[in-house]
Design an enzyme around this catalytic site. Structure first.
Site: not given
Ligand code: FDA
Length: 305
Positions: A130-131, A182, A185-187, A224-225, A286-287
């Site tokens: 993971d990052m 993988r 976007k980044g959390a 991504t979602h 973070r979620r």
């Molecule tokens: P965005 O945040 O734009 O969300 C798009 C849509 O998705 C939202 O409008 C909503 O509908 C839905 N959504 C997104 N997050 C939600 C939530 N928490 N609850 C409910 N709905 C939600 N980051 C990191 O820095 N290091 C890592 O190693 C990882 N690993 C990782 C693994 C996997 C399998 C995933 C899917 C994600 C990660 N992440 C991560 C987290 C990532 O960086 C990011 O913060 C989240 O995926 C949210 O971004 P989205 O791409 O979903 O888009």
């Protein structure tokens, strides 16, 4: 603002102590966490597998501060590996280097990683690093390079974050090695000198890096979602004649469940990240930071009590 506040709170040990002992907070965290035990996570993965979805285990924990905690975390992952092999569930593992002791003793974290990668290779299980925040990007990639170049592990891959300016270069390096990436976007909270401050720029960079990974990479995980980016990925792959077996979509446990199943129905590979364990606080925050609606939902329910 809200995102930043939650990310700042995710680092607070005091708040963590309060939350971990609060039944209501735990109840809401369990929307995103498969449970506090390995058995509960296995049950969640069996259910995902039944729907044609593969998984990756995340034994929760990060930024640990003692060698004993790092050794215990590595042992927990060894347990996970044996459990995958014994049960035959379709899952690999994801782990964080600060959980393996990166901040305590770099040699210890390397030793833990070698032990895990070695057993995982024997069992034919993939290990994803993971990052974490940008303070760890270079150190995480340095560990990956050690495992890949010096120790010859090919069952290991990284996560790269589209919000960082540097990521295009990192994607190109991983593509040239044939290493699995993988893309997310980044959390984390990042300053403007290392990461795009505007969401639109992060999304545009995600689209660009996705194209690079699909064209030149090795079985990338499109994590991504974001439905627009998912649709765009599908269209791009179809236009380029890239088969659905050449990449996978990835999502987090408890997020967009119907979309996960729908993508499988459409013939795409789908993997879900399944966290479990008692250290759910930072992950949960973070979620919440990612989606204001989650905060409103949690606060609404807390106020009803
Ligand atoms: P965005 O945040 O734009 O969300 C798009 C849509 O998705 C939202 O409008 C909503 O509908 C839905 N959504 C997104 N997050 C939600 C939530 N928490 N609850 C409910 N709905 C939600 N980051 C990191 O820095 N290091 C890592 O190693 C990882 N690993 C990782 C693994 C996997 C399998 C995933 C899917 C994600 C990660 N992440 C991560 C987290 C990532 O960086 C990011 O913060 C989240 O995926 C949210 O971004 P989205 O791409 O979903 O888009």
């Amino acid at each position: 603002m809200l995102r930043q506040s939650f990310l700042t709170m995710s680092n607070s040990r005091e708040l963590q102590n309060v939350a971990l002992h609060n039944g209501t907070a735990r109840k809401f965290a369990l929307r995103f966490v498969a449970g506090e035990t390995l058995q509960q996570a296995v049950r969640a993965i069996v259910e995902l597998n039944r729907n044609g979805i593969t998984a990756t285990f995340d034994h929760l924990g990060e930024n640990i501060t003692t060698a004993a905690a790092a050794t215990a975390a590595a042992a927990a992952y060894m347990d996970v590996l044996e459990t995958i092999a014994r049960t035959g569930i379709k899952s690999n593992i994801s782990l964080k280097l600060t959980q393996m002791g990166l901040d305590v003793d770099e040699e210890l974290s390397l030793k833990n990683m070698l032990t895990i990668c070695s057993r995982a290779r024997e069992l034919d299980i993939f290990v994803r690093l993971d990052m974490e925040s940008s303070a760890y990007t270079e150190r995480t990639l340095a560990m990956f390079r050690k495992l890949w170049h010096e120790s010859g592990y090919r069952n290991v891959g990284v996560v790269l974050q589209a919000y960082l300016y540097r990521t295009e270069e990192d994607v190109r390096e991983m593509n040239s090695l044939g290493a699995r990436v993988r893309l997310c976007k980044g959390a984390y909270n990042e300053p403007a000198d290392v990461a795009f401050p505007k969401k639109a720029d992060v999304d545009a960079n995600y689209a660009k890096l996705m194209r690079l990974l699909l064209k030149e990479g090795t079985y990338p995980g499109i994590a991504t979602h974001d439905e627009r980016l998912i649709e765009y990925t599908k269209r791009f792959a179809a236009r380029q004649g890239i088969g659905a077996d050449k990449f996978e979509f990835q999502m987090l446990y408890g997020v967009r469940r119907e979309l996960q199943v729908e993508l499988v129905r459409q013939g795409y590979n789908m993997r879900v990240y399944v966290p479990y364990g008692q250290e759910w606080y930072a992950y949960f925050m973070r979620r919440l930071a990612e989606r204001p609606a989650n905060v409103v939902f949690v606060l609404g329910n807390l106020l009803k009590r």
